[in-house]
Each structure stands twice: as structure tokens, then as C-alpha cells.
Design a protein around this motif. Structure first.
Motif, PDB file in Angstrom:
ATOM      1  N   PHE A 106      31.990  38.289  44.473  1.00 43.15           N
ATOM      2  CA  PHE A 106      31.739  39.385  43.857  1.00 43.15           C
ATOM      3  C   PHE A 106      30.857  39.080  42.373  1.00 43.15           C
ATOM      4  O   PHE A 106      30.078  40.047  42.170  1.00 43.15           O
ATOM      5  CB  PHE A 106      33.110  39.928  43.413  1.00 43.15           C
ATOM      6  N   ARG A 107      31.196  38.084  41.856  1.00 44.39           N
ATOM      7  CA  ARG A 107      30.600  37.593  40.682  1.00 44.39           C
ATOM      8  C   ARG A 107      28.952  37.461  40.985  1.00 44.39           C
ATOM      9  O   ARG A 107      28.241  37.953  40.190  1.00 44.39           O
ATOM     10  CB  ARG A 107      31.249  36.540  39.989  1.00 44.39           C
ATOM     11  N   THR A 108      28.710  36.806  41.857  1.00 48.42           N
ATOM     12  CA  THR A 108      27.374  36.503  42.366  1.00 48.42           C
ATOM     13  C   THR A 108      26.730  37.898  43.257  1.00 48.42           C
ATOM     14  O   THR A 108      25.221  37.849  43.197  1.00 48.42           O
ATOM     15  CB  THR A 108      27.158  35.421  43.207  1.00 48.42           C
ATOM     16  N   GLY A 109      27.365  38.716  43.395  1.00 45.99           N
ATOM     17  CA  GLY A 109      26.797  40.176  44.007  1.00 45.99           C
ATOM     18  C   GLY A 109      26.638  39.921  45.433  1.00 45.99           C
ATOM     19  O   GLY A 109      26.116  40.818  46.018  1.00 45.99           O
ATOM     20  N   ASN A 110      27.379  39.159  46.205  1.00 43.55           N
ATOM     21  CA  ASN A 110      27.157  38.955  47.698  1.00 43.55           C
ATOM     22  C   ASN A 110      27.991  40.070  48.152  1.00 43.55           C
ATOM     23  O   ASN A 110      27.925  40.066  49.537  1.00 43.55           O
ATOM     24  CB  ASN A 110      27.368  37.446  47.927  1.00 43.55           C
ATOM     25  N   ILE A 111      29.004  40.508  47.547  1.00 44.61           N
ATOM     26  CA  ILE A 111      29.841  41.684  48.280  1.00 44.61           C
ATOM     27  C   ILE A 111      29.901  42.626  47.237  1.00 44.61           C
ATOM     28  O   ILE A 111      29.834  42.539  46.152  1.00 44.61           O
ATOM     29  CB  ILE A 111      31.128  41.220  48.642  1.00 44.61           C
ATOM     30  N   ASP A 112      29.993  44.021  47.590  1.00 43.31           N
ATOM     31  CA  ASP A 112      29.756  45.191  46.888  1.00 43.31           C
ATOM     32  C   ASP A 112      31.096  45.824  46.654  1.00 43.31           C
ATOM     33  O   ASP A 112      31.319  46.509  45.401  1.00 43.31           O
ATOM     34  CB  ASP A 112      28.911  46.252  47.726  1.00 43.31           C
ATOM     35  N   LEU A 113      32.077  46.093  47.693  1.00 44.16           N
ATOM     36  CA  LEU A 113      32.887  46.771  47.333  1.00 44.16           C
ATOM     37  C   LEU A 113      34.387  45.785  47.957  1.00 44.16           C
ATOM     38  O   LEU A 113      34.312  45.364  49.034  1.00 44.16           O
ATOM     39  CB  LEU A 113      33.058  48.147  48.445  1.00 44.16           C
ATOM     40  N   VAL A 114      35.212  45.637  47.180  1.00 48.80           N
ATOM     41  CA  VAL A 114      36.445  44.349  47.535  1.00 48.80           C
ATOM     42  C   VAL A 114      37.740  45.149  47.378  1.00 48.80           C
ATOM     43  O   VAL A 114      38.041  45.546  46.190  1.00 48.80           O
ATOM     44  CB  VAL A 114      36.123  43.130  46.913  1.00 48.80           C
ATOM     45  N   TRP A 115      38.506  44.791  48.405  1.00 46.36           N
ATOM     46  CA  TRP A 115      40.082  45.115  48.228  1.00 46.36           C
ATOM     47  C   TRP A 115      40.685  43.657  47.494  1.00 46.36           C
ATOM     48  O   TRP A 115      40.773  42.664  48.182  1.00 46.36           O
ATOM     49  CB  TRP A 115      40.439  45.255  49.678  1.00 46.36           C
ATOM     50  N   PHE A 116      41.062  43.829  46.098  1.00 49.70           N
ATOM     51  CA  PHE A 116      41.468  42.488  45.653  1.00 49.70           C
ATOM     52  C   PHE A 116      42.891  42.915  45.279  1.00 49.70           C
ATOM     53  O   PHE A 116      43.467  44.175  45.213  1.00 49.70           O
ATOM     54  CB  PHE A 116      40.759  42.586  44.025  1.00 49.70           C
ATOM     55  N   GLY A 117      43.592  41.807  44.998  1.00 48.96           N
ATOM     56  CA  GLY A 117      45.067  41.958  44.518  1.00 48.96           C
ATOM     57  C   GLY A 117      44.950  41.976  42.952  1.00 48.96           C
ATOM     58  O   GLY A 117      43.747  42.295  42.312  1.00 48.96           O
ATOM     59  N   GLY A 118      46.265  42.381  42.475  1.00 47.39           N
ATOM     60  CA  GLY A 118      46.153  42.656  40.891  1.00 47.39           C
ATOM     61  C   GLY A 118      45.174  41.473  40.150  1.00 47.39           C
ATOM     62  O   GLY A 118      44.425  41.684  39.467  1.00 47.39           O
ATOM     63  N   LEU A 119      45.582  40.353  40.403  1.00 48.44           N
ATOM     64  CA  LEU A 119      45.268  39.098  39.452  1.00 48.44           C
ATOM     65  C   LEU A 119      43.809  38.730  39.851  1.00 48.44           C
ATOM     66  O   LEU A 119      42.705  38.852  39.114  1.00 48.44           O
ATOM     67  CB  LEU A 119      46.130  37.809  40.028  1.00 48.44           C
ATOM     68  N   SER A 168      49.147  32.227  48.168  1.00 48.78           N
ATOM     69  CA  SER A 168      48.058  31.522  47.776  1.00 48.78           C
ATOM     70  C   SER A 168      48.400  31.405  46.079  1.00 48.78           C
ATOM     71  O   SER A 168      48.942  32.046  45.460  1.00 48.78           O
ATOM     72  CB  SER A 168      46.735  32.630  47.796  1.00 48.78           C
ATOM     73  N   GLU A 169      47.535  30.440  45.756  1.00 51.48           N
ATOM     74  CA  GLU A 169      47.816  30.324  44.279  1.00 51.48           C
ATOM     75  C   GLU A 169      47.029  31.488  43.273  1.00 51.48           C
ATOM     76  O   GLU A 169      47.453  31.542  42.373  1.00 51.48           O
ATOM     77  CB  GLU A 169      46.997  29.072  43.766  1.00 51.48           C
ATOM     78  N   SER A 170      46.330  32.324  44.022  1.00 51.64           N
ATOM     79  CA  SER A 170      45.906  33.379  43.060  1.00 51.64           C
ATOM     80  C   SER A 170      46.337  34.811  43.524  1.00 51.64           C
ATOM     81  O   SER A 170      45.835  35.843  43.348  1.00 51.64           O
ATOM     82  CB  SER A 170      44.354  33.365  43.102  1.00 51.64           C
ATOM     83  N   SER A 171      47.464  34.803  44.233  1.00 53.38           N
ATOM     84  CA  SER A 171      48.112  35.946  44.981  1.00 53.38           C
ATOM     85  C   SER A 171      48.941  36.455  43.833  1.00 53.38           C
ATOM     86  O   SER A 171      49.831  35.845  43.152  1.00 53.38           O
ATOM     87  CB  SER A 171      48.976  35.485  46.243  1.00 53.38           C
ATOM     88  N   THR A 172      48.793  37.946  43.484  1.00 51.98           N
ATOM     89  CA  THR A 172      49.651  38.577  42.688  1.00 51.98           C
ATOM     90  C   THR A 172      51.127  38.645  42.872  1.00 51.98           C
ATOM     91  O   THR A 172      52.092  38.419  42.262  1.00 51.98           O
ATOM     92  CB  THR A 172      49.117  39.753  42.242  1.00 51.98           C
ATOM     93  N   SER A 173      51.093  39.198  44.140  1.00 50.36           N
ATOM     94  CA  SER A 173      52.699  39.410  44.712  1.00 50.36           C
ATOM     95  C   SER A 173      53.391  38.145  45.273  1.00 50.36           C
ATOM     96  O   SER A 173      54.515  37.885  45.282  1.00 50.36           O
ATOM     97  CB  SER A 173      52.658  40.548  45.769  1.00 50.36           C
TER      98      SER A 173
END
Length: 319
Positions: A98-111, A168-173
Motif C-alpha cells: 500500500f505504501r508503494t502504491g502497488n495496491i489501491d484498495l485494501v481490507w486492513f485490520g485496525g493496526l 500474526s505479529e501485526s494482527s489487531t484481534s
């Protein structure tokens, strides 16, 4: 009958061969096919930008491929653009892409959503599920672990000395909020068996590992836990819920800041309206909502995730 000598026969054969060559048609030149230009409509379609969607890999790839294939088809139909699902290998890869612009619309967790927005100023929170305004983590335990269901936060102290895994280490839940609540109960990561928790990588994997006894307990997102129970993948005789956290904001759609420039004025708003319009009365949209474990999507804004950012900074996942 006239008999020819051997020499005469050879001369006659040579003459006949010469006649045959003379009468044979001349070799035709090889003509390379001429490449025809694409029809104007097809060429125009291929030149249009593609909306690339993605999601954090919080569940098994086959379920994600099915879900986001349906999402891509539905958005393509509603928005009139080509939509492509781009899978990623892990949570950090989703934030990086997402930071590099390779994907446009993303389903992210809270974190991961907070991380992505901090790294890409101007990105927009589009929507969340109806269940994301107050989401929950379920602490689970193997039924042979000696752990018991608890009614209060302080009951989590029984997890000290146990083999425990996050997702995952970056999972909110699956990591951020459960670690926060464990801390509130006085349980530090170095107090688990072995001096550290495990990280399974996904909610499905956490359930499977605790059920098998590889870990005595773990933390999973409520929606995936309920889904595993209803599908028979979680066996209540082997794995059980011991505590549900208070609610907190979690998953949400986030869009790149430049979509209106690339796809036309108002495109980001059109995406939001499309997602918010999904209803179970439509067969295709019903499948999507069912796989998301939601009744509908609702509007969301970045300010709702300030608590997630605060906790992320406390445990060092946001700097």
C-alpha cells in the motif's frame, strides 16, 4: 520393343527428371501474416487503469481467494472498471504494498490500517463491517490444559506459565488487543512457558494449534472463532473459549489518496457508496457479506482508530 543399354536407361531417367522439374509449379514465397490492430474498444479497455484490491492474509488462502474474487467481480460491475485481487504473503507485505502504491484498495485490520495510513498520508478510510465498530478477541484453551473459563479480566492471570500463541505479529484481534488486555491483567509476554509467546500467522492456524495441544491457549478474532465452530473445524471437546474481550474498532477498507486523479473525479466516493450498498437481498452480495461474517458495511472514519494507534505505540508496533 526397343531395349536400352544401361547408359541409355540412365540418360532417359535424367531426361524424365528434368521434365518433371520443369513442369513442377514454382515454389511460392512465404508470406508472414499481418498483425491486425486491436479493435478500438478492446484497445481502449486495455489502456484503462486497473483497480487493484488486496487484504491482510488473516485466514486460509483458499477462503481469501474466493471472497476477494467475488468482491472484485462485484466492484467491477458496480464501478465499470477492471478490478483485480492481488494476494499478499503477510500483514507487513500488505502495508508495504500500500505504501508503494502497488495496491489501491485494501481490507486492513485496525493496526495495519493505522500503520498504512501513517505511511501514506492522504489515504482514506472507506468503510467497516457492522461488527467492526465493536469487535472482540476470544481467548481459547485446549480442554486438557487445566485452564478454565473466566468472567473477568483478572482471570487471564491463569495463563502465566502456559504455552500461549498469538496470531500474526501485526494482527489487531490476534495480537495487539489481546496483548493489551493481558498486560492489564498483569501477564507479560516473558511470563509464558519458554519465556515468550508463539505467533501462528493466522487465526485459523491459532485455533488448529491450540486444538492439537501444541499450545495450551491462544487468542483469535471472534468472527473466525465462530466460523470455525459452525463449520465443525473447532471441536468443542478439544478447544474452548475462556474469555471474550470488551469491544474495540477493528477491520476497515482503506483507499489510496490518488484514486480520483487516476479513475476520475468522485471515484473514491463511488467505491464507498458501492460497498455500503451491499445487501443480502442480492445473491452475489449475500455471498460476500456471508464470507465477511457481516450483515452490511457501514461508514467509518480514521478518528475511530485512535485507540488502536495508542495501544500500537504502547507495545512498540507503531513508532
Amino acid at each position: 520393343m526397343i531395349k536400352l543399354s544401361r547408359g541409355g536407361r540412365e540418360r532417359s531417367a535424367a531426361v524424365l527428371a528434368g521434365i518433371s522439374l520443369a513442369l513442377a509449379p514454382a515454389a511460392l514465397p512465404v508470406v508472414m501474416p499481418t498483425l491486425q490492430p486491436l479493435p478500438a474498444a478492446q484497445a481502449q479497455q486495455n489502456s484503462k487503469p486497473v483497480l487493484r484490491i488486496s487484504a491482510i492474509p488473516d485466514q486460509k488462502p483458499e477462503k481469501l481467494n474466493r471472497l476477494y474474487g467475488l468482491v472484485a467481480n462485484e466492484l467491477s460491475k458496480q464501478l465499470g472498471v477492471r478490478v483485480q485481487y492481488v494476494p499478499v504473503t503477510n500483514y507487513a507485505a500488505a502495508v508495504s504494498a500500500f505504501r508503494t502504491g502497488n495496491i489501491d484498495l485494501v481490507w486492513f485490520g485496525g493496526l495495519t490500517g493505522v500503520q498504512a495510513r501513517l505511511q501514506k498520508p492522504g489515504s482514506k478510510v472507506i468503510a467497516q463491517r457492522d461488527i467492526d465498530a465493536s469487535f472482540h478477541t476470544i481467548f481459547i484453551a485446549n480442554t486438557s490444559s487445566g485452564l478454565k473459563p473466566v468472567s473477568s479480566l483478572q482471570g487471564l492471570s491463569q495463563l502465566k506459565g502456559k504455552r500461549f500463541t498469538f496470531g500474526s505479529e501485526s494482527s489487531t484481534s490476534g495480537r495487539l488487543m489481546p496483548q493489551y488486555f493481558l498486560g492489564q491483567a498483569g501477564v507479560k509476554p516473558n511470563q509464558f512457558a519458554g519465556g515468550a509467546p508463539g505467533f501462528s500467522g493466522s487465526h485459523d492456524a491459532t485455533i488448529a494449534l491450540v486444538q492439537s495441544g501444541a499450545y495450551q491457549a491462544g487468542a483469535v478474532n471472534e468472527q473466525v472463532w465462530r466460523s470455525n465452530l459452525s463449520e465443525g473445524k473447532a471441536n468443542p471437546a478439544k478447544v474452548m473459549a475462556i474469555w471474550k474481550t470488551p469491544g474495540y474498532p477493528d477491520y476497515h477498507w482503506i483507499a489510496q489518496p490518488d484514486l480520483d486523479q487516476r479513475f476520475g473525479k468522485g471515484f473514491t466516493t463511488r467505491i464507498q457508496k458501492a460497498i455500503l450498498s451491499w445487501r443480502s437481498s442480492n445473491p452475489e452480495q449475500k455471498q460476500i457479506l456471508s464470507l465477511f461474517g457481516a450483515q452490511k458495511f457501514i461508514a467509518a472514519n480514521a478518528s475511530e482508530y485512535s485507540r488502536i494507534e495508542q495501544v500500537g505505540r504502547q507495545i512498540g508496533k507503531i513508532r
